[in-house]
Design a protein around this motif. Sequence first.
Motif, short mmCIF file in Angstrom:
data_model
loop_
_atom_site.label_atom_id
_atom_site.label_comp_id
_atom_site.label_asym_id
_atom_site.label_seq_id
_atom_site.Cartn_x
_atom_site.Cartn_y
_atom_site.Cartn_z
N LEU A 550 0.61 -1.01 -0.02
CA LEU A 550 0.04 0.01 0.06
C LEU A 550 0.82 1.17 -0.14
N ARG A 551 1.79 1.30 0.69
CA ARG A 551 2.89 2.44 0.96
C ARG A 551 3.54 2.69 -0.38
N PHE A 552 3.94 1.55 -0.99
CA PHE A 552 4.74 1.79 -2.24
C PHE A 552 3.81 2.22 -3.29
N MET A 553 2.68 1.74 -3.44
CA MET A 553 1.46 2.06 -4.28
C MET A 553 1.60 3.67 -4.37
N LEU A 554 1.09 4.11 -3.07
CA LEU A 554 0.77 5.42 -2.92
C LEU A 554 1.85 6.38 -3.02
N VAL A 555 2.98 6.05 -2.96
CA VAL A 555 4.15 7.01 -2.77
C VAL A 555 4.62 7.07 -4.37
N THR A 556 4.53 5.90 -5.11
CA THR A 556 5.09 5.85 -6.48
C THR A 556 3.82 6.35 -7.33
N SER A 557 2.67 6.73 -6.69
CA SER A 557 1.47 7.15 -7.72
C SER A 557 1.56 8.81 -7.26
N ASN A 558 2.63 9.35 -6.42
CA ASN A 558 2.33 10.68 -5.92
C ASN A 558 3.44 11.43 -6.58
N THR A 559 2.96 12.67 -7.14
CA THR A 559 3.94 13.77 -7.47
C THR A 559 3.56 14.96 -6.54
N PRO A 560 4.39 15.78 -6.27
CA PRO A 560 4.25 16.89 -5.06
C PRO A 560 3.15 17.84 -5.57
N GLY A 561 2.08 17.99 -4.68
CA GLY A 561 0.91 18.86 -5.01
C GLY A 561 -0.16 18.16 -5.93
N ASN A 562 -0.15 17.16 -6.72
CA ASN A 562 -1.17 16.68 -7.29
C ASN A 562 -1.93 15.59 -6.86
N ASP A 563 -3.17 15.65 -7.34
CA ASP A 563 -3.99 14.45 -6.81
C ASP A 563 -3.58 13.18 -7.50
N LEU A 564 -3.88 12.15 -6.85
CA LEU A 564 -3.48 10.84 -7.37
C LEU A 564 -4.78 9.96 -7.52
N ARG A 565 -4.64 8.97 -8.39
CA ARG A 565 -5.76 8.15 -8.18
C ARG A 565 -5.41 6.63 -7.75
N PHE A 566 -6.54 6.21 -7.05
CA PHE A 566 -5.94 4.91 -6.42
C PHE A 566 -6.15 3.72 -7.42
N ASN A 567 -5.07 2.97 -7.48
CA ASN A 567 -4.98 2.03 -8.71
C ASN A 567 -4.87 0.58 -8.44
N PHE A 568 -5.79 -0.17 -8.55
CA PHE A 568 -5.65 -1.59 -8.04
C PHE A 568 -4.59 -2.21 -8.88
N GLU A 569 -4.27 -1.93 -10.02
CA GLU A 569 -3.37 -2.65 -10.82
C GLU A 569 -1.77 -2.20 -10.61
N LYS A 570 -1.85 -1.00 -10.02
CA LYS A 570 -0.46 -0.64 -9.49
C LYS A 570 -0.05 -1.09 -7.85
N LEU A 571 -1.42 -1.28 -7.25
CA LEU A 571 -1.35 -2.11 -5.95
C LEU A 571 -0.88 -3.29 -6.26
N ASP A 572 -1.39 -4.24 -7.11
CA ASP A 572 -0.77 -5.37 -7.53
C ASP A 572 0.47 -5.44 -8.08
N GLY A 573 0.80 -4.39 -8.69
CA GLY A 573 2.39 -4.26 -9.21
C GLY A 573 3.37 -4.03 -7.98
N ALA A 574 2.83 -3.42 -6.99
CA ALA A 574 3.50 -3.09 -5.64
C ALA A 574 3.72 -4.28 -5.19
N ARG A 575 2.67 -5.01 -4.85
CA ARG A 575 2.95 -6.57 -4.06
C ARG A 575 3.63 -7.29 -5.11
N ASN A 576 3.72 -7.43 -6.12
CA ASN A 576 4.50 -8.14 -7.07
C ASN A 576 6.06 -7.73 -6.84
N PHE A 577 6.23 -6.46 -6.70
CA PHE A 577 7.62 -5.91 -6.69
C PHE A 577 8.22 -6.67 -5.03
N ALA A 578 7.24 -6.56 -4.00
CA ALA A 578 7.74 -7.24 -2.86
C ALA A 578 7.97 -8.58 -2.85
#
Length: 884
Positions: A550-578
């Motif tokens: 969860l932490r890794f998905m949120l931080v890699t989706s984040n750019t300073p000051g901009n909104d981010l979209r919660f993305n289940f594919e990216k979440l799965d990608g972060a789990r795959n990375f772990a």
Amino acid sequence: MAKADIPSTYDPRAVEDRWYPYWENGGFFHIGVNPEQKPFCIVMPPPNVTGQLHMGHALDYTLQDILTRWRRMQGYNSLWVPGTDHAGIATQAKVEEQLAKEGTSRYEIGREAFLKRAWAWKEQYGSRITAQLRRLGASCDWQRERFTMDEGCSEAVREVFIRLFERGLIYRDYYITNWCPKCHTTISDIEVEHIEKPGHFWYLKYPFKDGDGHVVVATTRPETVLGDTAVAVHPDDERYAGLIGKMLVLPLVGREMPLIADEYVDPSFGTGAVKITPAHDPNDFEVGYRHGLEQIIVIDKEGKMSAEAGPRYQGLDRYDCRKKIVRDLEAGGYLLKTEDLSHGVGHCYRCNTVIEPMLSRQWFVKMKPLAEQAIEAAKAGDVRFIPERFTKVYLSWMENIRDWCISRQLWWGHRIPVWYCKDCDETIASKKPVSQCPKCGGTDLEQDPDVLDTWFSSALWPFSTLGWPKQTIELAYYYPTSVLVTGRDIIFFWVARMIFSGLAFMNDVPFRVVSIHGMVLDALGRKMSKSLGNGVDPIDVIESHGADSLRFMLVTSNTPGNDLRFNFEKLDGARNFANKLWNASRFVLMNLEDFEPGEQRGQYTLADRWIISRYQNLAEEVTRLLESYELGEAARVLYEFIWNEFCDWYIELAKPRLYGKTTPQDRYTAQSVLTAVLKGTLELLHPFMPFITEEIWQHLPGKGLTVMRASWPVAGKELADPEAERQMEMLMEVTKAIRHIRSEMNVPPGKQVEAYLEAPQAAFRDVLERGTGYIQGLANAKIAIFEALKEKPEQAAHAVTHGAEVFVPLKGLIDIEQEAARLRKELAVLEKDLARVNGKLNNQGFLSKAPADVIEKEKKKENELTGKQTAIRERLSMLVGGNE
């Protein structure tokens, strides 16, 4: 070293349940003042004691935790102060809900009993969100946890109120405030959410008393007509020249009132004449104040019509009254016309009820004198916003600031420390209860029943949590704090108020940097909300994917000051990375059973020199990005290094030496490099993914108590090896080219191919010849290197890399006719699909009627199909030459 006892699969829950108690119970989050260390301090934006973790919290606290863990490893005296906010309106509402279920109310049980219930509710539910923060991995100093109504913070609130009062910056007056009929309290301007809603403009005729004509005004709130005390026009509006000062008769009421001139009126808007209702509109209040108009309250605090509205309307809900008034105006001949319009309607941010502008006596803070210093601090760079564009947002609000209404008609909160003498009307502000009037000596005193706005205590958070008004060693050491991490939605609510409060009471800004992040939206870009049912519970995600993912998905989706979209594919990608990191680390650990750290025993290979150099670049780049608050980019750089360079390349290159295909010294060297690079990389990754990095790090040789206390890796300039990087890049490029050909041509993985490399330059040939073993091992290819091929191989796949051309003969590898037939069949299907898409995009009827997103989807499909078509034709051309 004994064989590593590390499970074959990564179980986030087991790892997280083990390490957080170890950190907290071991005191690794707690730190005391140490003048020998440089301080680093973050105060946590206190979540509401009523709340539970949502995705906005998860992002906010992940970013703060990354910074805290990083600085701690760098050797800073790092303090992250946690705490919760009493959340006046929200908590009171929860307790009132409980009482309602019991068939009673706060009025029936009384203030003292109600507050006992509120404190009991806080004790029962207030720790829920802090428990959830632990699940997220937040490395706060829980021994220093604060609450905005604990005794220390309460003392700070009373001290600030009295000081501002004595300086003449707090006053009590009648003013238009935003009243919530449901929460039964005022709310500040910035707590009002303006929502666009359909409505109407009703054009009404106000006749002159002398019977000579009328003035037309337009209103969106006809129920407030009953409180009108004038009509205003601009003094330079020629349409009303000679009419100013004449008396009008208020429709339905018969009250006489004047036509006045005021520069507030915009002559180009509507009819150029506006009705003035001083008790129910902030602008009208100002106009009425200037002209000495009567203030008539026609809507009460329940949102119903008052006695002042007259017996015909008294007791009606304000919206029912609106309908009745419109009918009566029409029946009386006063309604000229009605127009539809869409306009912003103010709603309570807490309960979504439409607010009612209400004249009432409230406590205010004079903001201009306090804002001046806060404006200068931002302009001088004493406090820096990241991204910088938010400085303008902050300054714009501060330069146009209005006085702050700080009183709330609640029972839960910091009660206003003011007493009123009933004998002589003296107002006494005091930090302690008052029993005798200092003016007349009377003892009939009553404390103000209201409490302070929740943000009043939150504004003091950076210094009240460190012990102010006492001059503690923590306050002297940690203040100003280092950085505030917060969402863009509370710059006005909280950030600005902390800045002017810090300057007023500490003579310095409360933090040097304000790092702003955006909102977490759903996958469609919508705000997460209960009404839409699109919220994602972080605890559910932690249960399914683990906190690190969860932490890794949120931080890699984040750019300073901009909104981010919660993305289940990216979440799965972060789990795959772990999982990738876990499996690679397990492989390394399983090959260290005979390894004991010591002096280097063998020569470094090109691959060793390359990965060591790349690791130095990684350490330097991650540090640079963290210093710039580019946390998402730092995480991305780590991902690329771990997944691609370390796992996919270096580990594969090291395998022959680990498997004993060379000398024992070579095996030891490979073990040594793998261990050093893995250990350093885990330390760089730790702030982002604390749990998995701790688990793996603890299995490495030479470990300490915790990776949290490891020294932050520093790039060794002497270990940088640009030449090794250049040479490995050439070998990797050739290897990737051969792998790509194998994949595109469906060559079975176990089948070795031949590859001819044509490299005209001697230096390139030399690198390729010395790196032949790498290419052959990683691409399963037999390599032949030439300065120039006498003739190109027939039926060969071809690729161009930097410094070389690659030819892979296909004859004998695959059934060329069968592969060509398969490709032709695939091409035919593609061309049918492409014709169908082109038909739509060339159809004007489709283009004119279809939604924009549907058209865009078809264009994207066209591009994808065209790309595939080109690739298949190129492969066919390789197989059958120009005969296709």
